[in-house]
Design a protein around this motif. Structure first.
Motif, short mmCIF file in Angstrom:
data_model
loop_
_atom_site.label_atom_id
_atom_site.label_comp_id
_atom_site.label_asym_id
_atom_site.label_seq_id
_atom_site.Cartn_x
_atom_site.Cartn_y
_atom_site.Cartn_z
N ALA A 52 0.84 -1.20 0.00
CA ALA A 52 0.00 0.00 0.00
C ALA A 52 0.87 1.25 0.00
CB ALA A 52 -0.93 -0.01 1.21
N GLY A 53 1.90 1.23 0.84
CA GLY A 53 2.82 2.37 0.91
C GLY A 53 3.54 2.59 -0.41
N LEU A 54 3.92 1.49 -1.06
CA LEU A 54 4.63 1.59 -2.33
C LEU A 54 3.73 2.13 -3.44
CD1 LEU A 54 7.12 1.23 -4.03
CD2 LEU A 54 6.53 -1.19 -4.31
N LYS A 55 2.46 1.70 -3.45
CA LYS A 55 1.53 2.20 -4.47
C LYS A 55 1.40 3.72 -4.39
CE LYS A 55 -1.38 -1.94 -4.87
NZ LYS A 55 -2.71 -2.52 -4.54
N LEU A 56 1.23 4.21 -3.16
CA LEU A 56 1.12 5.67 -2.99
C LEU A 56 2.43 6.35 -3.34
CD1 LEU A 56 -0.85 6.74 0.21
CD2 LEU A 56 -1.40 7.12 -2.18
N THR A 57 3.54 5.75 -2.90
CA THR A 57 4.86 6.32 -3.19
C THR A 57 5.07 6.46 -4.69
OG1 THR A 57 5.84 5.49 -1.13
CG2 THR A 57 7.35 5.93 -2.94
N LYS A 58 4.75 5.40 -5.42
CA LYS A 58 4.90 5.41 -6.88
C LYS A 58 4.06 6.53 -7.49
CE LYS A 58 4.38 2.30 -10.89
NZ LYS A 58 3.43 3.06 -11.72
N MET A 59 2.81 6.63 -7.06
CA MET A 59 1.92 7.66 -7.61
C MET A 59 2.46 9.07 -7.34
SD MET A 59 -2.09 8.38 -6.72
CE MET A 59 -1.72 9.45 -5.34
N PHE A 60 2.90 9.30 -6.09
CA PHE A 60 3.37 10.64 -5.73
C PHE A 60 4.71 10.98 -6.40
CE2 PHE A 60 0.73 10.27 -1.64
CZ PHE A 60 -0.28 11.05 -2.16
N PHE A 61 5.64 10.03 -6.43
CA PHE A 61 6.93 10.30 -7.07
C PHE A 61 6.75 10.61 -8.55
CE2 PHE A 61 9.54 8.41 -3.55
CZ PHE A 61 10.46 9.42 -3.47
N GLU A 62 5.85 9.89 -9.21
CA GLU A 62 5.63 10.15 -10.63
C GLU A 62 4.95 11.50 -10.85
OE1 GLU A 62 3.74 6.58 -12.06
OE2 GLU A 62 5.62 5.44 -11.98
N ALA A 63 4.08 11.90 -9.92
CA ALA A 63 3.46 13.24 -10.00
C ALA A 63 4.52 14.32 -9.83
CB ALA A 63 2.38 13.38 -8.93
N ASP A 210 -13.10 14.74 6.52
CA ASP A 210 -14.26 15.11 7.36
C ASP A 210 -13.87 15.18 8.83
OD1 ASP A 210 -15.87 15.13 5.05
OD2 ASP A 210 -16.24 12.98 5.24
N GLY A 211 -12.64 15.66 9.09
CA GLY A 211 -12.19 15.84 10.46
C GLY A 211 -11.71 14.58 11.16
N LYS A 212 -11.67 13.45 10.43
CA LYS A 212 -11.25 12.19 11.04
C LYS A 212 -9.94 11.71 10.42
CE LYS A 212 -15.94 10.63 12.17
NZ LYS A 212 -16.96 9.58 11.97
N TYR A 213 -9.04 11.25 11.28
CA TYR A 213 -7.75 10.74 10.83
C TYR A 213 -7.92 9.50 9.96
CZ TYR A 213 -3.38 8.19 10.95
OH TYR A 213 -2.27 7.48 10.59
N ILE A 214 -7.13 9.41 8.89
CA ILE A 214 -7.19 8.27 7.97
C ILE A 214 -5.96 7.39 8.17
CG2 ILE A 214 -7.38 7.56 5.57
CD1 ILE A 214 -8.38 10.39 4.94
N GLU A 215 -6.19 6.12 8.49
CA GLU A 215 -5.09 5.16 8.64
C GLU A 215 -4.39 4.97 7.29
OE1 GLU A 215 -4.02 3.68 11.31
OE2 GLU A 215 -5.58 4.14 12.79
N PRO A 216 -3.07 4.58 7.33
CA PRO A 216 -2.31 4.43 6.09
C PRO A 216 -2.97 3.56 5.02
CG PRO A 216 -0.84 4.32 7.97
CD PRO A 216 -2.22 4.39 8.52
N LEU A 217 -3.48 2.39 5.40
CA LEU A 217 -4.10 1.51 4.40
C LEU A 217 -5.37 2.10 3.82
CD1 LEU A 217 -3.66 -2.12 5.80
CD2 LEU A 217 -2.74 -1.20 3.68
N GLU A 218 -6.12 2.79 4.66
CA GLU A 218 -7.36 3.43 4.19
C GLU A 218 -7.02 4.58 3.25
OE1 GLU A 218 -11.52 4.38 3.90
OE2 GLU A 218 -10.30 2.58 4.20
N LEU A 219 -5.94 5.30 3.54
CA LEU A 219 -5.51 6.40 2.67
C LEU A 219 -5.16 5.87 1.29
CD1 LEU A 219 -4.80 9.43 2.45
CD2 LEU A 219 -2.48 8.84 3.11
N GLU A 220 -4.43 4.75 1.25
CA GLU A 220 -4.10 4.15 -0.04
C GLU A 220 -5.35 3.75 -0.81
OE1 GLU A 220 -4.39 0.58 -0.76
OE2 GLU A 220 -3.52 0.76 -2.74
N ARG A 221 -6.32 3.17 -0.10
CA ARG A 221 -7.54 2.73 -0.75
C ARG A 221 -8.31 3.92 -1.34
NH1 ARG A 221 -12.83 2.25 -0.19
NH2 ARG A 221 -12.89 3.43 1.75
N LEU A 222 -8.42 4.99 -0.56
CA LEU A 222 -9.15 6.18 -1.01
C LEU A 222 -8.45 6.86 -2.20
CD1 LEU A 222 -10.08 7.76 2.44
CD2 LEU A 222 -11.66 6.70 0.82
N MET A 223 -7.12 6.92 -2.15
CA MET A 223 -6.38 7.62 -3.19
C MET A 223 -6.34 6.84 -4.52
SD MET A 223 -5.50 10.56 -2.19
CE MET A 223 -4.37 10.99 -3.51
N LEU A 224 -6.44 5.51 -4.43
CA LEU A 224 -6.29 4.71 -5.65
C LEU A 224 -7.59 4.08 -6.11
CD1 LEU A 224 -2.88 3.10 -4.67
CD2 LEU A 224 -3.25 4.91 -6.35
#
Length: 225
Positions: A52-63, A210-224
């Motif tokens: 999950a961390g790598l998927k986000l990392t790849k997306m952000f680095f390429e951006a 919406d004012g609530k903290y997003i866990e790392p795995l949930e952040l990956e799911r929402l972003m991708l």
């Protein structure tokens, strides 16, 4: 491959061509089973966190690459949870650079006498030394220069890059209705140029929806999605 460094959340290997490979783990930093991107210890293991961390990392680095921001990124293999990067040298034994948009975490613990939780901050840049024994102490631009870790000119480059990178990440998150509170980045030198290194994932940022903290795995799911 030759193991160069065994870290809390990833291992670093040297490849035959001189580049490095980062192998992402499912371990995340925190304390007492609670995730904390600023912690110095592995607090818990989350199945799938590495990929999950790598998927986000790849997306952000390429951006970032599309915007001409210098990084060590070459490519990534999601299935193997690995990323190929150019080798970079550290500043001293390593620096962590945090860009803060809201007062939370260690900023609030230190400055809570003057700051309120969640108070807006103007892309505040904070540099800390990677030093687990001393709990990653913050350090000023003057001290960095006096200790020959980073020149004053390099500090300005570092600060400018940090704010630019954080702004790109903030904009990407905002597309999904997510707000970036803070992000921790690492930098190094490649042929004298300051570049972004390491990763950019849910494990090194605090993001809220919406004012609530997003866990790392949930952040990956929402972003991708």
């Amino acid at each position: 491959m030759k193991l160069i460094y065994e870290g809390k959340t990833k291992n670093v290997y040297e490849l035959a061509d001189g580049n490095y490979m980062l192998k992402f783990k499912d371990d995340v930093t925190g304390e007492d089973g609670v995730f904390d991107p600023g912690a110095n210890t592995v607090g818990l293991t989350i199945e799938g966190a590495g990929k999950a961390g790598l998927k986000l990392t790849k997306m952000f680095f390429e951006a970032l690459q599309e915007k001409g921001i210098p990084t060590h990124y070459i490519d990534a293999n999601i299935e193997d949870a690995t990323m190929t990067v150019r080798p970079a040298t550290f500043f001293g034994e390593g620096l962590e650079v945090i860009c803060r948009y809201r007062a939370v975490g260690s900023f609030l613990r230190r400055y809570g006498k003057y700051a309120e939780e969640g108070q807006p901050l103007d892309a505040f840049v904070e540099v800390t030394l990677k030093d687990d024994e001393r709990q990653d102490p913050p350090i000023s631009a003057d001290a960095l220069a006096m200790l020959n870790i980073l020149s004053r000119d390099e500090y300005e480059v570092l600060k400018d890059l940090t704010q630019k990178i954080a702004s790109v990440i903030k904009e990407e998150l905002a597309k999904k209705g997510i707000e970036l509170y803070d992000i921790k980045l690492e930098f190094g030198r490649i042929k004298g140029q300051i570049v972004l290194i390491d990763e950019i994932s849910g494990g090194n940022m605090r993001a809220y929806k919406d004012g609530k903290y997003i866990e790392p795995l949930e952040l990956e799911r929402l972003m991708l999605l």
